[in-house]
Design a protein around this motif. Sequence first.
Motif, PDB file in Angstrom:
ATOM      1  N   SER A 143       1.865   0.290   4.778  1.00  0.00           N
ATOM      2  CA  SER A 143       2.208   1.483   5.564  1.00  0.00           C
ATOM      3  C   SER A 143       1.295   2.658   5.220  1.00  0.00           C
ATOM      4  CB  SER A 143       3.669   1.874   5.312  1.00  0.00           C
ATOM      5  OG  SER A 143       3.917   2.059   3.927  1.00  0.00           O
ATOM      6  N   LEU A 144       0.010   2.369   5.052  1.00  0.00           N
ATOM      7  CA  LEU A 144      -0.957   3.426   4.779  1.00  0.00           C
ATOM      8  C   LEU A 144      -1.121   4.353   5.979  1.00  0.00           C
ATOM      9  CD1 LEU A 144      -3.837   1.662   2.825  1.00  0.00           C
ATOM     10  CD2 LEU A 144      -2.513   3.634   2.035  1.00  0.00           C
ATOM     11  N   GLU A 145      -1.476   5.578   5.709  1.00  0.00           N
ATOM     12  CA  GLU A 145      -1.677   6.552   6.774  1.00  0.00           C
ATOM     13  C   GLU A 145      -2.833   6.106   7.688  1.00  0.00           C
ATOM     14  OE1 GLU A 145      -1.296   7.024   3.599  1.00  0.00           O
ATOM     15  OE2 GLU A 145      -0.351   8.943   3.108  1.00  0.00           O
ATOM     16  N   ARG A 146      -2.701   6.439   8.959  1.00  0.00           N
ATOM     17  CA  ARG A 146      -3.690   6.001   9.953  1.00  0.00           C
ATOM     18  C   ARG A 146      -5.083   6.526   9.635  1.00  0.00           C
ATOM     19  NH1 ARG A 146      -2.021   6.911  16.051  1.00  0.00           N
ATOM     20  NH2 ARG A 146      -0.407   5.489  15.272  1.00  0.00           N
ATOM     21  N   ASP A 147      -5.182   7.779   9.169  1.00  0.00           N
ATOM     22  CA  ASP A 147      -6.510   8.336   8.903  1.00  0.00           C
ATOM     23  C   ASP A 147      -7.211   7.604   7.761  1.00  0.00           C
ATOM     24  OD1 ASP A 147      -4.525   9.532   7.171  1.00  0.00           O
ATOM     25  OD2 ASP A 147      -6.063  10.943   6.523  1.00  0.00           O
ATOM     26  N   LEU A 148      -6.435   7.107   6.788  1.00  0.00           N
ATOM     27  CA  LEU A 148      -7.034   6.358   5.683  1.00  0.00           C
ATOM     28  C   LEU A 148      -7.475   4.978   6.136  1.00  0.00           C
ATOM     29  CD1 LEU A 148      -4.692   7.361   2.710  1.00  0.00           C
ATOM     30  CD2 LEU A 148      -7.029   8.126   3.157  1.00  0.00           C
ATOM     31  N   LEU A 149      -6.705   4.361   7.028  1.00  0.00           N
ATOM     32  CA  LEU A 149      -7.108   3.061   7.567  1.00  0.00           C
ATOM     33  C   LEU A 149      -8.386   3.204   8.393  1.00  0.00           C
ATOM     34  CD1 LEU A 149      -3.669   1.515   8.578  1.00  0.00           C
ATOM     35  CD2 LEU A 149      -5.153   0.813   6.698  1.00  0.00           C
ATOM     36  N   GLU A 150      -8.469   4.313   9.143  1.00  0.00           N
ATOM     37  CA  GLU A 150      -9.695   4.549   9.926  1.00  0.00           C
ATOM     38  C   GLU A 150     -10.874   4.832   9.003  1.00  0.00           C
ATOM     39  OE1 GLU A 150      -8.634   7.739  12.480  1.00  0.00           O
ATOM     40  OE2 GLU A 150      -7.462   6.475  13.868  1.00  0.00           O
ATOM     41  N   LYS A 151     -10.629   5.538   7.932  1.00  0.00           N
ATOM     42  CA  LYS A 151     -11.702   5.888   7.000  1.00  0.00           C
ATOM     43  C   LYS A 151     -12.234   4.667   6.263  1.00  0.00           C
ATOM     44  CE  LYS A 151     -12.590   8.716   2.864  1.00  0.00           C
ATOM     45  NZ  LYS A 151     -12.028   9.757   1.968  1.00  0.00           N
ATOM     46  N   TYR A 152     -11.318   3.809   5.775  1.00  0.00           N
ATOM     47  CA  TYR A 152     -11.733   2.679   4.941  1.00  0.00           C
ATOM     48  C   TYR A 152     -11.799   1.354   5.696  1.00  0.00           C
ATOM     49  CZ  TYR A 152     -11.126   5.746   0.901  1.00  0.00           C
ATOM     50  OH  TYR A 152     -11.244   6.771  -0.009  1.00  0.00           O
ATOM     51  N   GLY A 153     -11.227   1.315   6.896  1.00  0.00           N
ATOM     52  CA  GLY A 153     -11.287   0.102   7.706  1.00  0.00           C
ATOM     53  C   GLY A 153     -10.193  -0.901   7.422  1.00  0.00           C
ATOM     54  N   GLU A 154      -9.622  -0.877   6.243  1.00  0.00           N
ATOM     55  CA  GLU A 154      -8.548  -1.799   5.850  1.00  0.00           C
ATOM     56  C   GLU A 154      -7.910  -1.274   4.575  1.00  0.00           C
ATOM     57  OE1 GLU A 154     -10.153  -5.577   4.837  1.00  0.00           O
ATOM     58  OE2 GLU A 154     -11.481  -4.771   3.282  1.00  0.00           O
ATOM     59  N   PRO A 155      -6.720  -1.775   4.210  1.00  0.00           N
ATOM     60  CA  PRO A 155      -6.138  -1.382   2.921  1.00  0.00           C
ATOM     61  C   PRO A 155      -7.051  -1.816   1.782  1.00  0.00           C
ATOM     62  CG  PRO A 155      -4.478  -2.395   4.329  1.00  0.00           C
ATOM     63  CD  PRO A 155      -5.800  -2.627   5.002  1.00  0.00           C
ATOM     64  N   CYS A 156      -7.363  -0.917   0.887  1.00  0.00           N
ATOM     65  CA  CYS A 156      -8.225  -1.209  -0.254  1.00  0.00           C
ATOM     66  C   CYS A 156      -7.766  -0.318  -1.408  1.00  0.00           C
ATOM     67  CB  CYS A 156      -9.691  -0.954   0.079  1.00  0.00           C
ATOM     68  SG  CYS A 156     -10.064   0.758   0.507  1.00  0.00           S
ATOM     69  N   PRO A 157      -8.207  -0.611  -2.630  1.00  0.00           N
ATOM     70  CA  PRO A 157      -7.744   0.203  -3.759  1.00  0.00           C
ATOM     71  C   PRO A 157      -8.015   1.688  -3.575  1.00  0.00           C
ATOM     72  CG  PRO A 157      -8.830  -1.785  -4.549  1.00  0.00           C
ATOM     73  CD  PRO A 157      -9.042  -1.747  -3.065  1.00  0.00           C
ATOM     74  N   GLU A 158      -9.186   2.007  -3.063  1.00  0.00           N
ATOM     75  CA  GLU A 158      -9.539   3.418  -2.891  1.00  0.00           C
ATOM     76  C   GLU A 158      -8.607   4.117  -1.906  1.00  0.00           C
ATOM     77  OE1 GLU A 158     -12.716   1.169  -4.632  1.00  0.00           O
ATOM     78  OE2 GLU A 158     -11.642   0.862  -2.741  1.00  0.00           O
ATOM     79  N   ALA A 159      -8.200   3.398  -0.859  1.00  0.00           N
ATOM     80  CA  ALA A 159      -7.296   3.982   0.134  1.00  0.00           C
ATOM     81  C   ALA A 159      -5.918   4.235  -0.473  1.00  0.00           C
ATOM     82  CB  ALA A 159      -7.195   3.062   1.345  1.00  0.00           C
TER      83      ALA A 159
END
Length: 377
Positions: A143-159
């Motif tokens: 349930s990551l924020e949409r802007d973070l998914l757009e920034k990183y492309g997928e769930p990742c540790p940095e996100a």
Amino acid sequence: MSSIRPWRDIARRPSRQIMVGNVPVGGGAPVTVQTMTNTPTSDARATIDQIRRCEEAGADIIRVSCPDVESTAAFKQIARASRVPLVADIHFHYQRALEAADAGAACLRINPGNIGSSERVAEVVRAAKANGCSIRIGVNAGSLERDLLEKYGEPCPEALVESALDHIKLLQDHDFHEYKVAVKASDVFLAVAAYTQLADAVDCPLHLGITEAGGLIGGTVKSAIGMGNLLWAGIGDTIRVSLSAEPEEEIRVGFEMLKALGIRNRGVRVVSCPSCARQGFDVIRTVQTLEERLQHIRTPMSLSVLGCVVNGPGEARETDIGLTGGGNGKHMVYLAGVTDHTVRDEGMIEHIVRLVEAKAAEIEAAQDAAATAQAAE
């Protein structure tokens, strides 16, 4: 054999300490074990009954979901009945957080960025401060924020870490610092990497979990691999094993995990063999029965149950009580690592249960006497 075993030492990550009710988390306090109820919270009686079972299993903290006003209305009765601190699980509806804080929650599980404006965050912080609540920020890869998914492309540790830091800032902007953080993922590698990065970035306590881990067997293995890696590295101040199983099973698995690492001991640690054709009794069924019969023992102690004399005597020397299979239905019992007497098949389990209970009472009496003597000094 030397009693100094540096290869067993776990240096825990230093962290600030917060309070969840009367339970300290972080700052060198024992790693606490949590679970979460799955009854409808609006059904106070059913929820209290489940909480009672979790308390008996040893839960330090229990989380209760509050999705609607009926749930927070029942929460007051539930909190009064609970013997351990309760965390109110809140998603999106900031008003539920206000209600839960007033109803007796010891901690609020929220993501500040998900509950609306800064004014709403300020209201939740005011309610938490007024009621002595801590807050758990719960970041989840699902349930990551949409802007973070757009920034990183997928769930990742940095996100996950960036999301956690963003939520932390929202609380710090309102001068609130009584928080702990989780960055959970179902992917073991993702979760471990995220927690490892976060541990270096913040000084608050960390709540560990591999989310949606699976059923009792698969979820236990997955959680042990992920959380075990982190705990071994000294990361983690409170844990929840997320299983598709009854909540009390999560507690038992959590304590077994901590016992295996020597981080925290509660109850009987059973050392047993997988059994083979040499076994002098049915090891599998004996261990299953003993584990069930000894769940009420909270005093840390060890019991070895070995089917034959190949490894039995060696393991028995390292445990408080040992049982080794022999021939003709006659088996050796060890006390404090020394051969003591034999026991026959009939009544064997009852005999071992009585020995464990007596040993637990002996340990408790010695601890009480030591505490009394120390208080008198």
